[in-house]
Every structure is written in C-alpha cells, then in structure tokens.
Design an enzyme around this catalytic site. Structure first.
Site, PDB file in Angstrom:
ATOM      1  N   THR A  27     -25.648  -4.593  31.216  1.00  0.00           N
ATOM      2  CA  THR A  27     -25.475  -3.344  31.953  1.00  0.00           C
ATOM      3  C   THR A  27     -25.678  -2.183  30.991  1.00  0.00           C
ATOM      4  OG1 THR A  27     -23.108  -3.148  31.481  1.00  0.00           O
ATOM      5  CG2 THR A  27     -23.733  -4.432  33.422  1.00  0.00           C
TER       6      THR A  27
ATOM      7  N   ILE B 262     -22.392  -8.696  29.868  1.00  0.00           N
ATOM      8  CA  ILE B 262     -23.355  -8.575  30.959  1.00  0.00           C
ATOM      9  C   ILE B 262     -24.356  -7.480  30.594  1.00  0.00           C
ATOM     10  CG2 ILE B 262     -23.646  -8.245  33.439  1.00  0.00           C
ATOM     11  CD1 ILE B 262     -21.815 -10.590  32.773  1.00  0.00           C
TER      12      ILE B 262
ATOM     13  N   ASP C 203     -14.272  11.596  41.011  1.00  0.00           N
ATOM     14  CA  ASP C 203     -13.696  11.462  39.678  1.00  0.00           C
ATOM     15  C   ASP C 203     -12.451  10.605  39.848  1.00  0.00           C
ATOM     16  OD1 ASP C 203     -12.394  11.635  37.267  1.00  0.00           O
ATOM     17  OD2 ASP C 203     -12.399  13.820  37.153  1.00  0.00           O
TER      18      ASP C 203
ATOM     19  N   GLY D 237     -25.088  -0.225  36.973  1.00  0.00           N
ATOM     20  CA  GLY D 237     -24.520  -1.458  36.433  1.00  0.00           C
ATOM     21  C   GLY D 237     -23.893  -2.376  37.448  1.00  0.00           C
TER      22      GLY D 237
ATOM     23  N   TYR E 122     -10.211  -0.199  24.501  1.00  0.00           N
ATOM     24  CA  TYR E 122     -10.778  -0.952  25.620  1.00  0.00           C
ATOM     25  C   TYR E 122      -9.967  -2.219  25.853  1.00  0.00           C
ATOM     26  CZ  TYR E 122     -14.457  -2.993  28.576  1.00  0.00           C
ATOM     27  OH  TYR E 122     -15.165  -3.530  29.621  1.00  0.00           O
TER      28      TYR E 122
END
Length: 256
Positions: free
Chosen positions: A190, A188, A62, A16, A153
């Site tokens: 992705t 976008i 990570d 992405g 989010y």
C-alpha cells in the site's frame, strides 16, 4: 452478493486498504460511504466503483474530529440507510525509535490510529445497538509483535487490538447484537507501507527489505485485496459467531 442491502462506512477509503475494502464491499452489493481526509481521493474510489452492484458515495472526514463523527454517521444513514458495518481503517505510519520519537509525533500517531478508532467504535455502537451490525478495526501485526523502528505505531496498534476486545465484550454484555473484531495485516503493498519504507535511511531501508524477504514464509508482500477479502468475511453474516477476535493476514510472518 454477500453484503446485498447492507450499509457500510469505511474511513480512510481514498487509498490503499480502505479503497480495496470499499470496492470489494460494493462488488458484493453493499451501499458504502467512503470517507477520507482527502476528499478528492475518496471521490476517486467512488469513480473506480462505477458500475458495481452496490453504491458508493464520498465524504470528507477528519477521523480525529470528535464532533464530526455523529454527523458522518447521520449522513450515511440519511443517504444510504441504517448503518450495518463500520470499518475503522484510517491510519498513519511514521518510523521512529523510542529514542528518537518526539512527544508531538507520538501523540499524532495515537490520535489517528487509536483515539479515532475509539470514537468510531463508539459512534458505530450507538448507531447499531439493538439492530446488530459489524465493527471492524484495523490493527496490524505490529499490534502483536514489536518493531524497533515504530514505537508509536506499535503502541497505537496494540491499543486497537485490546480495545477491540473490550468493546466486543461490552456489546455482548448489553446484548446489542454488535460484533467488534480486528484485522491484523502484515506487510501489504500500500502507499502507506511503501512510503514508510522509502522514508527510512538507506541503511534501515536495506535492513527492512532484507528482513521482509527472509521473514515472510510465503515469500511476498500481500496485496490490498487480501485484506479486503478478510474484511468482507467479518462484515458479512458468515462471521456471525466471531466477536473480539483478531484476524491475522500476514503471509505467515507471525507464525514463527
């Protein structure tokens, strides 16, 4: 060669937006450490960049592992040189309303999208203070406006937005020469966005797709290279007078 000789670390560089930024930086002469929790994907980015003027190397990371941040920065500097650019790009997007999100899901989103940005920014400042550099945090237009289906989010990206300003002001106060800015992509094309829409119910998916067609004044979703070009500007010396700023790249979505 706008980044010639500069060393960058990009998290989530295996796909992405992260992959597009890594390749764009290397096109402009940067030495880039591509990190990702998917080590094979990070290596694929490196393979795609073979022959570019800069240099790309891959590493597993990570971003939620606090103990690994210092080691990752040290690895970048040992392999490529002193760090000049750090892009906190790694992130996840899970759709759930405030009524249906779980505490576990909420905490996972904050860990990846916000806690890791804090740890990355802190590590970047420690590496660059006194020499100067650029830290770029990936937020979203959903850190500026709300969405009923992405409460966790929204919260994480809103946190990235205001945290970036705090970090930028601290670096100015301490005269570190480190600039900290955020990028706010719109919709976008992705894998993360496509998969998030695909995971919705048929009713919600149709609603979102219809909303996008009407809501983006430029009439289309953006491409990863649109965000990579914005990141290139913030990474380069061309943006020397910008810090604590938010660069919105959304086809006019938030202009209404």
């Amino acid at each position: 060669m706008r980044l010639e000789g500069k060393v960058a670390l990009v998290t989530g560089g295996g796909s992405g937006l992260g992959r597009a930024m890594c390749l764009r930086f290397a096109q402009e002469g940067a030495f880039v450490l591509v990190t990702d929790i998917n080590a094979e994907a990070a290596q694929e980015t490196v393979d795609q960049g073979a022959g570019l003027p800069g240099k790309l190397i891959a590493k597993y990371q990570d971003v939620c592992d606090e103990s690994a941040w210092a080691e990752t920065v040290a690895f970048a500097e040992a392999e490529l040189g002193p760090l000049d650019i750090l892009v906190n790009n790694a992130g996840i997007a899970v759709t759930a309303s405030v009524e249906h999100e779980t505490l576990e899901g909420w905490r996972k989103t904050q860990a990846v999208n916000l806690d890791a940005v804090f740890m990355g920014t802190q590590a970047g400042i420690l590496a660059m203070k006194g020499r100067g550099g650029s830290i770029i945090n990936l937020s979203s237009i959903e850190g500026i406006i709300g969405d009923p289906l992405t409460c966790a989010y929204n919260a994480s990206k809103g946190g990235v937005r205001i945290f970036t300003k705090s970090a930028a002001l601290w670096c100015c106060r301490e005269n570190y020469g480190v600039r900290v800015n955020s990028i706010h992509p719109g919709f976008i094309e992705t894998p993360m966005v496509i998969n998030a829409i695909a995971a919705m119910s048929e009713e919600d998916r149709q609603s979102v797709e219809a909303q996008l067609q009407m809501a983006i004044p430029m009439g289309e979703m953006g491409r990863p290279e649109d965000i990579a070009n914005a990141a290139l500007f913030l990474a380069s010396d061309e943006s020397r007078y910008m810090t604590g700023s938010e660069l919105v790249v959304d086809g006019g979505y938030t202009a209404r």
